[in-house]
Scaffold this motif. Structure first.
Motif, mmCIF file in Angstrom:
data_model
loop_
_atom_site.group_PDB
_atom_site.id
_atom_site.type_symbol
_atom_site.label_atom_id
_atom_site.label_comp_id
_atom_site.label_asym_id
_atom_site.label_seq_id
_atom_site.Cartn_x
_atom_site.Cartn_y
_atom_site.Cartn_z
ATOM 1 N N THR A 184 0.994 -0.899 0.533
ATOM 2 C CA THR A 184 -0.066 0.081 0.056
ATOM 3 C C THR A 184 0.831 1.025 0.521
ATOM 4 N N GLY A 185 1.954 1.211 -0.534
ATOM 5 C CA GLY A 185 2.802 1.566 0.008
ATOM 6 C C GLY A 185 3.610 2.984 1.226
ATOM 7 N N THR A 186 3.716 1.911 2.472
ATOM 8 C CA THR A 186 3.335 2.578 4.109
ATOM 9 C C THR A 186 3.835 1.329 4.514
ATOM 10 N N LEU A 187 5.185 2.479 5.255
ATOM 11 C CA LEU A 187 6.016 1.412 5.849
ATOM 12 C C LEU A 187 5.060 1.695 7.520
ATOM 13 N N SER A 188 5.684 0.614 8.245
ATOM 14 C CA SER A 188 4.873 0.637 9.862
ATOM 15 C C SER A 188 6.185 0.184 10.584
ATOM 16 N N PHE A 189 6.284 0.782 12.292
ATOM 17 C CA PHE A 189 7.440 0.717 12.852
ATOM 18 C C PHE A 189 6.191 0.577 13.942
ATOM 19 N N ALA A 190 7.167 -0.807 14.961
ATOM 20 C CA ALA A 190 5.882 -0.348 16.601
ATOM 21 C C ALA A 190 6.967 -1.889 17.313
ATOM 22 N N GLY A 191 7.639 -0.910 17.874
ATOM 23 C CA GLY A 191 9.364 -1.706 18.426
ATOM 24 C C GLY A 191 10.503 -1.471 18.130
ATOM 25 N N GLN A 192 10.286 -1.546 16.567
ATOM 26 C CA GLN A 192 11.993 -2.320 16.078
ATOM 27 C C GLN A 192 12.773 -0.843 17.045
ATOM 28 N N TYR A 204 14.648 2.188 0.041
ATOM 29 C CA TYR A 204 13.946 3.299 0.095
ATOM 30 C C TYR A 204 14.574 4.799 -0.877
ATOM 31 N N ARG A 205 15.282 4.467 -0.571
ATOM 32 C CA ARG A 205 15.969 5.774 -1.066
ATOM 33 C C ARG A 205 17.257 5.625 -1.683
ATOM 34 N N PRO A 206 17.429 6.401 -2.892
ATOM 35 C CA PRO A 206 19.286 6.315 -3.582
ATOM 36 C C PRO A 206 20.249 6.788 -2.059
ATOM 37 N N GLU A 226 5.015 7.185 4.614
ATOM 38 C CA GLU A 226 5.462 6.886 2.675
ATOM 39 C C GLU A 226 6.258 5.852 2.339
ATOM 40 N N ILE A 227 6.363 5.148 1.245
ATOM 41 C CA ILE A 227 7.958 4.717 1.189
ATOM 42 C C ILE A 227 8.355 6.218 0.127
ATOM 43 N N THR A 228 7.265 6.439 -0.043
ATOM 44 C CA THR A 228 7.885 7.321 -1.600
ATOM 45 C C THR A 228 8.227 9.128 0.177
ATOM 46 N N GLN A 229 8.860 8.658 0.868
ATOM 47 C CA GLN A 229 8.940 10.172 1.813
ATOM 48 C C GLN A 229 10.490 9.631 2.529
ATOM 49 N N ALA A 230 10.822 8.532 2.143
ATOM 50 C CA ALA A 230 11.981 8.050 3.009
ATOM 51 C C ALA A 230 12.660 9.472 3.467
ATOM 52 N N ASP A 231 13.250 10.451 3.043
ATOM 53 C CA ASP A 231 13.571 11.218 3.036
ATOM 54 C C ASP A 231 13.288 12.282 4.520
ATOM 55 N N LEU A 232 11.375 12.417 4.025
ATOM 56 C CA LEU A 232 10.836 12.930 5.617
ATOM 57 C C LEU A 232 10.737 11.800 6.609
ATOM 58 N N ALA A 233 11.195 11.213 6.839
ATOM 59 C CA ALA A 233 11.806 10.275 7.841
ATOM 60 C C ALA A 233 12.314 10.384 8.257
ATOM 61 N N LEU A 234 13.616 10.923 7.732
ATOM 62 C CA LEU A 234 14.939 11.392 8.427
ATOM 63 C C LEU A 234 14.652 12.075 9.455
ATOM 64 N N HIS A 235 13.893 12.850 9.031
ATOM 65 C CA HIS A 235 13.627 14.406 9.611
ATOM 66 C C HIS A 235 13.298 13.741 10.917
ATOM 67 N N MET A 236 11.806 13.324 10.826
ATOM 68 C CA MET A 236 10.700 12.345 11.977
ATOM 69 C C MET A 236 12.313 12.023 12.582
ATOM 70 N N LEU A 237 12.952 10.737 12.094
ATOM 71 C CA LEU A 237 13.994 10.263 13.462
ATOM 72 C C LEU A 237 14.869 11.649 13.668
ATOM 73 N N ARG A 238 14.896 12.568 13.405
ATOM 74 C CA ARG A 238 15.463 13.784 14.111
ATOM 75 C C ARG A 238 14.931 14.487 15.059
ATOM 76 N N ASP A 239 13.993 14.875 14.284
ATOM 77 C CA ASP A 239 12.905 15.597 15.636
ATOM 78 C C ASP A 239 12.305 14.573 16.233
ATOM 79 N N LEU A 240 12.017 13.320 16.658
ATOM 80 C CA LEU A 240 10.515 12.460 17.481
ATOM 81 C C LEU A 240 12.631 11.940 18.577
ATOM 82 N N TYR A 241 13.613 11.755 18.554
ATOM 83 C CA TYR A 241 14.625 11.016 18.876
ATOM 84 C C TYR A 241 16.269 11.533 18.556
#
Length: 256
Positions: A184-192, A204-206, A226-241
């Protein structure tokens, strides 16, 4: 071994310059071949990618209708080869990556080879992931028989088993929706761990994300993107952790 400054005995002639050039040329060719087969940090496609019958690039997905009995959806960075039909079976080999396989029934069982084992199903839908030394098989619908070195297990819906060269593990119940989420184009993590999340982002990113903090790598993560927003995921890791991001040329990101 001779000490520093020791001479060469007169009975052992020095290699001629042409021979040395030939040796260096062979070494260079060998090194070039190794780099072509196993690119550093996976920064460009491997030579093996171009020899596969079917392949997907980074963040690419692809559907295959290989026969009336066999349909396959390929996830990112996946390579698949067709195998010769054996006793009428539709057969493929998952060389690397992840794929969802649908066996439609109505004939001989579908066979999927991966690593040191194989899966067979007549009417089923199952997910196969082979991104490291282990192969992970999840039954999403129907039943799937998994074989490794003579050991057999039959998976029912919602069961998952892992195997490698050392053997076949015990099947476990899993969250089917989480296994199926990539379609469905989504990656979900719960406890990894954050290290596991970064490993998935790299699919999912070059370029490459390099994790340089052991404490951060062990942090347990809850996030969805979303798997098309892998760079956004990096910003989430920065902000959340509280991760520090350092961007380098070639899509390389240092996470510390």
């Amino acid at each position: 071994m001779a000490g520093h400054g020791a001479g060469i005995a007169s009975g052992c002639p020095r290699p001629s310059r042409p021979a040395r050039r030939a040796f260096l040329g062979a070494a260079a060719a060998t090194g070039a071949a190794a780099v072509a087969l196993w690119p550093p940090l996976s920064l460009w496609p491997s030579l093996l990618d171009f020899t596969a019958d079917f392949r997907t690039g980074t963040a690419e997905q692809r559907e295959l209708a290989l026969s009336d009995q066999l349909r396959v959806q390929m996830n990112t960075q996946t390579r698949i080869n067709q195998r010769g039909a054996q006793a009428g079976n539709a057969a493929i080999e998952l060389v690397a990556g992840e794929a969802q396989v649908e066996a439609a029934g109505g004939g001989a069982p579908v066979t999927v080879y991966a690593g040191a084992g194989a899966m067979r199903a007549r009417q089923a839908r199952f997910n196969v992931r082979y991104t490291g030394p282990q192969v992970c098989v999840t039954c999403l619908q129907g039943t799937v028989q998994v074989e490794q070195a003579g050991a057999l297990q039959t998976l029912a819906q919602g069961e998952q088993v892992i195997y490698d060269d050392t053997g076949l593990r015990t099947a476990l119940a899993v969250d089917v929706e989480q296994v199926d989420a990539w379609r469905t184009g989504t990656l979900s993590f719960a406890g990894q761990t954050l290290a596991e999340v970064v490993g998935e982002i790299n699919r999912y990113r070059p370029g490459r994300v390099l994790l340089r903090n052991a404490d951060l790598a062990a942090r347990r993560v809850r996030m969805r993107f979303e798997i098309t927003q892998a760079d956004l995921a990096l910003h989430m890791l920065r902000d959340l952790y509280g991760a520090q991001l350092t961007r380098l040329p070639g899509g390389i990101v240092l996470l510390s």
